[in-house]
Motif scaffolding. Sequence first.
Motif: not given
Length: 501
Positions: A89-97
């Motif tokens: 459900v989540l991947a490290p794909d934004t500036e925040a993470d």
Amino acid sequence: MSTQLENARAEEKRISEKTAADKELRSQRPVFHFASPAGWINDPNGFSFFKGTCHLFFQYHPYGIHWGPMHWGHATTNDFISWQNEPAVLAPDTEADDKGCFSGTAVEADGKHIIAYTGVSEKDGTNVQNQCIAVGDGKTYMKFSCNPVITADDIPFEYDVRDFRDPKLWYENGIYYLAAVLKAADKSGALVLFSSLNLEKWTFVSTIDASRGGLGKMWECPDIFKLGGHDIILLSLQGIAADRKGYFHNGNNSVYMSGIIEPDTRTFIRSLRPENGLDAALLDYGIDFYAPETTLAPDGRRIMIAWMHNWEAYSTPDEYVWSGMMTVPRELVFKDGWLYQNPVREIADYYGQKNSGKRCTLSGRSTYQGVSGRHLDLSIRMRESDNACARSITIKFAADETHCVLLAYNFSAHTLTFDRTFCGYCHDILSVRTMNIPRDESGVIELRCLLDTCSLEVFINGGKYAFTNTFYSPQNADNIIFESDGTVIFDYACCRIKRKK
């Protein structure tokens, strides 16, 4: 959907299909524990109910069997024993993470499934940790565009920005609360609290509790809940030194504290624990137990699950396509000052063949009818009055001519020892752990052993203590042998555990 998340889902699908098509790969996996569908997993995350279904998320690197950039994997269950793998459900794909989506929790509120997690990103050449929010429907989760929602700007004192993580989220009387751990200026852990009306703007409330150098160098994975009229805090501690009384071991320890959170100051007042006379006690005395998290089931039970592995004793065989599994979910009860933990009652629905024996006399070496295999629930009951002259009893699990895993109880020292030295490892890792079991006033020793392919969880004296350890042995090593030093008299009950078709 981002490319990073799409790629993670494709990789977990590829590995899962490979495992399903390969009998040998399937045989390596546990029968009644949740294990990684592909690659590496560690901390359980977001253990929660949403629209009546239990969801388990977890720290996840599907691309290999060692830790890597953290994603959130996902599974669901209706009975805590059989798990359905869901897409990540989540991947490290934004500036925040973009450096990782670290641990967190989830809550159902206003018809939404809300995830709080730690986003890791780089700032001025340093990886910093901040708190982020995502909201979903049980399948797909969207990160807030305003992430991170809690940063150093929201904390009114200095701390190490590299260590601020693992948010515990809950909803109470129209207000969202988030508790997270950080490394304070004194270089030890602290638990801080924030509140919000809209999940976007957060206000610092208090420091709930702090180590002040007394409980390790850093705290992780906090959980906060009420049980039996007490406030309970779970923490996983880093940088602990062992004490000579056996209350703590070197390295990472997972503990609980009981007491009361003062409603006016939102600070925690600890009570002394009967296990050790201190204000914190181990949740589990084994080698492989870390990062526990709980959920409140619809029927009112408080259920705990933890990562069944050890950061400092990596033991997954090189040929495996997965690494990491969770403990059996455990029902928690706080009674007469003790925190009891026992396997969820649903495990009985998976029992097959049952065998038992009363007042069995063991002198030397023996096996018992129906007590064999790698998937079972075995209870042993011994009375001190029957065994005054006995020195020890040893049970060899996963045994053949070459391999075995030892569980040994010493009657005079009142200790329980696990030893995986001869399980088949070809590298040197921590293999022996001994715990003290204070004499029970009843004069009875009860050991309930859950054996599942590559793990052994022991619940002692009705769940007063737990002792969790893993091992990786050839699957054809499936004998269980009893040995004694002196004559031992005991009762046993054994239930084989099988998958539901």
